[in-house]
Design a protein around this motif. Structure first.
Motif, short mmCIF file in Angstrom:
data_model
loop_
_atom_site.label_atom_id
_atom_site.label_comp_id
_atom_site.label_asym_id
_atom_site.label_seq_id
_atom_site.Cartn_x
_atom_site.Cartn_y
_atom_site.Cartn_z
N TRP A 4 0.85 -1.19 0.00
CA TRP A 4 0.00 0.00 0.00
C TRP A 4 0.88 1.24 0.00
CZ3 TRP A 4 -2.48 -2.40 4.84
CH2 TRP A 4 -3.45 -3.35 4.47
N GLN A 5 0.46 2.24 -0.76
CA GLN A 5 1.08 3.56 -0.66
C GLN A 5 0.69 4.16 0.70
OE1 GLN A 5 3.16 4.97 -2.86
NE2 GLN A 5 3.02 3.16 -4.18
N PRO A 6 1.44 5.13 1.22
CA PRO A 6 1.12 5.71 2.53
C PRO A 6 -0.33 6.19 2.65
CG PRO A 6 3.31 6.38 1.90
CD PRO A 6 2.73 5.64 0.71
N ALA A 7 -0.87 6.83 1.63
CA ALA A 7 -2.26 7.30 1.68
C ALA A 7 -3.24 6.13 1.74
CB ALA A 7 -2.57 8.21 0.49
N GLU A 8 -2.91 5.05 1.04
CA GLU A 8 -3.76 3.86 1.06
C GLU A 8 -3.74 3.22 2.45
OE1 GLU A 8 -3.59 2.10 -3.45
OE2 GLU A 8 -1.80 1.80 -2.18
N LEU A 9 -2.55 3.15 3.04
CA LEU A 9 -2.42 2.61 4.40
C LEU A 9 -3.32 3.38 5.36
CD1 LEU A 9 -1.09 0.99 6.72
CD2 LEU A 9 0.71 2.74 6.72
N LEU A 10 -3.29 4.69 5.28
CA LEU A 10 -4.12 5.51 6.18
C LEU A 10 -5.61 5.26 5.94
CD1 LEU A 10 -2.13 8.87 6.23
CD2 LEU A 10 -2.21 7.09 7.99
N ARG A 11 -6.00 5.08 4.68
CA ARG A 11 -7.41 4.77 4.39
C ARG A 11 -7.81 3.42 4.96
NH1 ARG A 11 -6.40 6.24 -1.14
NH2 ARG A 11 -7.08 4.16 -1.76
N VAL A 12 -6.93 2.42 4.86
CA VAL A 12 -7.23 1.10 5.42
C VAL A 12 -7.36 1.20 6.94
CG1 VAL A 12 -6.33 -1.24 5.76
CG2 VAL A 12 -6.17 -0.17 3.51
N LEU A 13 -6.43 1.90 7.58
CA LEU A 13 -6.49 2.07 9.04
C LEU A 13 -7.75 2.80 9.46
CD1 LEU A 13 -2.75 2.92 9.74
CD2 LEU A 13 -3.97 0.86 10.50
N GLU A 14 -8.14 3.81 8.69
CA GLU A 14 -9.35 4.57 8.98
C GLU A 14 -10.59 3.67 8.90
OE1 GLU A 14 -11.27 8.83 7.71
OE2 GLU A 14 -10.29 7.64 6.14
N GLN A 15 -10.65 2.84 7.87
CA GLN A 15 -11.79 1.94 7.72
C GLN A 15 -11.80 0.88 8.82
OE1 GLN A 15 -14.40 2.43 5.75
NE2 GLN A 15 -13.35 4.30 5.13
N ALA A 16 -10.64 0.37 9.18
CA ALA A 16 -10.57 -0.61 10.27
C ALA A 16 -11.04 0.03 11.58
CB ALA A 16 -9.14 -1.13 10.42
N LYS A 17 -10.66 1.28 11.81
CA LYS A 17 -11.05 1.99 13.04
C LYS A 17 -12.55 2.24 13.08
CE LYS A 17 -9.68 5.82 15.97
NZ LYS A 17 -8.72 6.92 16.14
N LYS A 18 -13.13 2.55 11.92
CA LYS A 18 -14.59 2.76 11.86
C LYS A 18 -15.34 1.50 12.28
CE LYS A 18 -14.89 6.36 8.35
NZ LYS A 18 -15.34 6.70 6.99
N LYS A 19 -14.79 0.34 11.96
CA LYS A 19 -15.42 -0.93 12.30
C LYS A 19 -15.29 -1.23 13.79
CE LYS A 19 -17.29 -4.67 10.40
NZ LYS A 19 -18.33 -4.70 9.43
N SER A 20 -14.07 -1.10 14.34
CA SER A 20 -13.87 -1.34 15.78
C SER A 20 -12.45 -0.98 16.19
CB SER A 20 -14.14 -2.81 16.13
OG SER A 20 -13.12 -3.65 15.62
N ALA A 21 -12.30 -0.74 17.48
CA ALA A 21 -10.96 -0.48 18.04
C ALA A 21 -10.09 -1.72 17.88
CB ALA A 21 -11.08 -0.08 19.51
N ARG A 22 -10.68 -2.91 18.01
CA ARG A 22 -9.92 -4.15 17.83
C ARG A 22 -9.34 -4.22 16.43
NH1 ARG A 22 -12.80 -9.75 16.58
NH2 ARG A 22 -13.15 -8.49 14.71
#
Length: 144
Positions: A4-22
Motif C-alpha cells: 500500500w502507498q502511505p495514503a492507502e495505508l491511512l485509508r485502510v487504518l481509517e476503515q478498520a477503526k470505523k469498524k472497531s478499536a480491535r
C-alpha cells in the motif's frame, strides 16, 4: 511486490477503526511490526505488557521485542490504539490479545477477513487486501 502507498495505508487504518478499536489495533500492529497473520493470532495480552510488543516470530525469523510507539496521527499511534482496544475488549478469560466474537482466539481466516473488509472499504483492489500486504508496506516505506 505488492504493498500500500502511505495514503492507502491511512485509508485502510481509517476503515478498520470505523469498524472497531480491535480491528484498528490489529491492522496497525500488523503493519508497524511486520506481523504475519498467524503471529497476530498468537499474540497474548502479556506480549504487549510494559509498552512493548514481544513477538515469537515464525518461519525462522528472529524473536522481536520492540516498543509501541506514539504518533501525532491517531491512526498510527500504537499506544492509543492498544488502549482503545483494551477498553472495549470483553474479559472472556482468554489469554489472547485479539479475540473473536465468541471470545476465543482468532483464526488466520478471521484476521484475513478483517484486512479484506477494511481494504475493500478503503477502495483497495483485490490482490492487495490481505495481512501480508501490511508486512510488505512496512518494508516499502522503510526503504523509500
Amino acid at each position: 511486490m505488492k504493498y500500500w502507498q502511505p495514503a492507502e495505508l491511512l485509508r485502510v487504518l481509517e476503515q478498520a477503526k470505523k469498524k472497531s478499536a480491535r480491528n484498528h489495533c490489529l491492522v496497525l500492529l500488523a503493519y508497524k511490526h511486520g506481523l504475519r497473520a498467524t503471529e497476530i493470532c498468537r499474540l497474548k495480552i502479556t506480549d504487549v505488557a510494559d509498552g512493548r510488543l514481544d513477538c515469537k516470530r515464525l518461519k525462522g525469523s528472529l524473536h522481536t521485542n520492540r516498543p509501541l510507539e506514539s504518533d501525532q496521527n491517531p491512526l498510527l499511534d500504537e499506544k492509543r490504539a492498544l488502549a482503545a482496544h483494551m477498553r472495549q475488549r470483553e474479559d472472556t478469560g482468554s489469554i489472547f490479545l485479539f479475540i473473536s466474537r465468541l471470545g476465543s482466539g482468532m483464526t488466520r481466516d478471521a484476521v484475513g477477513d478483517i484486512f479484506e473488509d477494511a481494504a475493500m472499504r478503503a477502495g483497495i483492489e483485490r490482490g492487495r487486501r490481505n495481512p501480508h500486504i501490511a508486512k510488505h508496506t512496512l518494508g516499502s516505506i522503510l526503504f523509500t
